[in-house]
Design an enzyme around this catalytic site. Structure first.
Site, short mmCIF file in Angstrom:
data_model
loop_
_atom_site.label_atom_id
_atom_site.label_comp_id
_atom_site.label_asym_id
_atom_site.label_seq_id
_atom_site.Cartn_x
_atom_site.Cartn_y
_atom_site.Cartn_z
N PRO A 141 0.82 -1.22 0.00
CA PRO A 141 0.00 0.00 0.00
C PRO A 141 0.84 1.26 0.00
O PRO A 141 1.80 1.39 0.76
CB PRO A 141 -0.81 -0.14 1.29
CG PRO A 141 -0.98 -1.61 1.43
CD PRO A 141 0.32 -2.21 0.95
N CYS A 142 0.47 2.20 -0.89
CA CYS A 142 1.33 3.36 -1.15
C CYS A 142 0.96 4.59 -0.35
O CYS A 142 1.64 5.61 -0.43
CB CYS A 142 1.30 3.70 -2.64
SG CYS A 142 -0.34 4.17 -3.24
N GLN A 143 -0.13 4.55 0.43
CA GLN A 143 -0.56 5.75 1.14
C GLN A 143 0.52 6.36 2.03
O GLN A 143 0.61 7.58 2.16
CB GLN A 143 -1.82 5.47 1.97
CG GLN A 143 -3.04 5.14 1.15
CD GLN A 143 -3.21 3.64 1.00
OE1 GLN A 143 -2.25 2.90 1.03
NE2 GLN A 143 -4.45 3.21 0.86
N PHE B 145 3.47 6.88 1.42
CA PHE B 145 4.44 7.63 0.64
C PHE B 145 3.80 8.50 -0.43
O PHE B 145 4.47 9.24 -1.14
CB PHE B 145 5.42 6.66 -0.04
CG PHE B 145 6.03 5.69 0.92
CD1 PHE B 145 7.10 6.06 1.72
CD2 PHE B 145 5.50 4.42 1.06
CE1 PHE B 145 7.64 5.17 2.63
CE2 PHE B 145 6.04 3.52 1.97
CZ PHE B 145 7.11 3.90 2.75
N SER B 146 2.47 8.42 -0.57
CA SER B 146 1.78 9.11 -1.64
C SER B 146 1.45 10.55 -1.28
O SER B 146 1.13 10.86 -0.13
CB SER B 146 0.48 8.36 -1.96
OG SER B 146 -0.34 9.12 -2.82
#
Length: 389
Positions: free
Chosen positions: A81-83, A85-86
């Site tokens: 899951p990229c949240q 670093f997004s």
């Protein structure tokens, strides 16, 4: 020859489809989101040629004990899951309990695959995440050098650095590289930047590099504004063509001078118009194309002006609080706008037309916005597989 793989954090299946296209065969997909799981189950039940043998584990990756379930796995793949670093999330990195990179490392440690491939948003490479990104790479390099329960991540990083610089032999280690790829460079009709992290088990002594780009924006500009072949291909009359874009005027002039009769090397980057070829106008309410329903209410606003029809699409996104409208609109040459349909968004992400999405427009668009472009995953997966053959 098909190679066995396991994929974590599968989402709606973009990477899984691309890897299957390139010759990998997933023994398991692991995903906990109910809407993404519905899409995966739906396509498996419909007998989609790439999904019909998928085995889905609808569970939290932290609950999976890989060594107890699988054997002889040659690759671990996934998009943690990229949240954390997004730009669309809270970008808290290691302070965010949604950071699943530790689970990716654990999967590698337990399965001991020949190789792995993980992808994430380009925000992972932001300057303020530099130390933590280095920490991720070193954990994947030495997955058996485990963080102690009471150890802070930065103390573990220091221990990994000492191990790495000391050239100490490890029971399990990988040669790891990473690169920021733009999907448009590989034939995806969208500028979508993703960080890919690839590792090969050190004892295999494999030499590998990321595949070279095959598509060129200069070639697109040449076909549009020098030869005109792009407009001829799409049967756009001279009256129907937009004005030459001022922002690329000097670049187009340079291309005219450097490439007169012969085009720039490579294939042209794909555009939104290219991606939508063959799809009926959703406002006509005719046809039976799956996931191709019109949705009204699209409005541009500063910073969110849609994707130009005759250029690669802006990156489709799915934020914390719904679908950002600006990144999911088409900006037509006549000054009008409308939202992409789910099917159009799937085309932009290079999903097959016979792959269908479960859920509402918002949920389906969120799944697509979080996905890896299928074609990009296939290019990287094929390159890795050929190195193992």
């Amino acid at each position: 020859m098909c190679r066995s793989s396991v994929e974590l954090f599968t989402g709606a299946g973009g990477m899984a489809l691309g890897l299957e296209q390139s010759g990998w065969r997933h023994k398991a997909l692991i995903e906990r989101n109910e809407h993404a799981c519905s899409t995966l189950h739906l396509n498996e039940s419909l007998g989609h040629p790439l999904a019909k043998e998928w085995r889905l584990y609808n569970d939290d990756a932290r609950m999976i004990r890989y060594s107890e379930l699988f054997s002889d796995i040659e690759m671990v793949a996934g998009g943690p899951p990229c949240q954390p670093f997004s730009l669309g999330g809270k970008h808290r990195a290691y302070q965010d309990n949604r950071d699943m990179f530790p689970e990716a490392v654990r999967a590698v440690r337990e399965l001991r695959p020949k190789c792995f491939v993980f992808e994430n948003v380009k925000g992972l490479l932001r300057r303020n995440f530099a130390s933590y990104f280095n920490y991720i790479i070193l954990q994947l390099t030495y997955p058996s050098l485990v963080k102690d329960p009471t150890e802070e991540w930065n103390s573990h990083l220091s221990r990994l650095e000492r191990h790495h610089t000391g050239c100490v032999e490890s029971d399990l280690s990988y040669r790891v590289i990473h690169r920021l790829l733009d999907a448009a460079d590989y034939g995806v009709p969208q500028h979508r930047h993703r960080v890919f992290i690839v590792g090969f088990r050190a004892d295999l002594r494999k030499q590998w590099s990321f595949p070279e780009p095959t598509h060129s924006f200069d070639r697109l500009l040449w076909e549009q504004w020098v030869s005109g072949s792009y407009w001829d291909e799409h049967r756009v009359s001279k009256k129907g063509r937009p004005a030459e874009p001022e922002r690329f005027a000097s670049r187009i002039e340079r291309i005219r001078v450097d490439y007169r009769l012969l085009p720039p090397p490579g294939k042209r980057c794909g555009t939104v118009r290219d991606a939508l070829v063959g799809l009926p106008d959703p406002t006509s309410k005719t046809g039976t194309v799956a996931n191709h329903e019109y949705r009204g209410g699209a409005r541009p606003y500063p910073g969110h002006t849609g994707s130009i029809l005759d250029a690669p699409s802006k990156a489709l996104k799915a934020g914390d609080h719904g679908v950002p409208g600006g990144e999911n609109m088409i900006a037509f040459p006549d000054g009008t706008y409308r939202y992409y349909t789910v099917r159009e968004s799937a085309r932009i992400q290079t999903f097959p037309d016979d792959y269908v999405f479960s859920g509402s427009w918002t949920e389906a668009m969120r799944q697509i916005g979080n996905a890896v472009p299928v074609r990009l995953a296939a290019v990287v997966g094929d390159s890795i597989l050929r190195q193992l053959d």
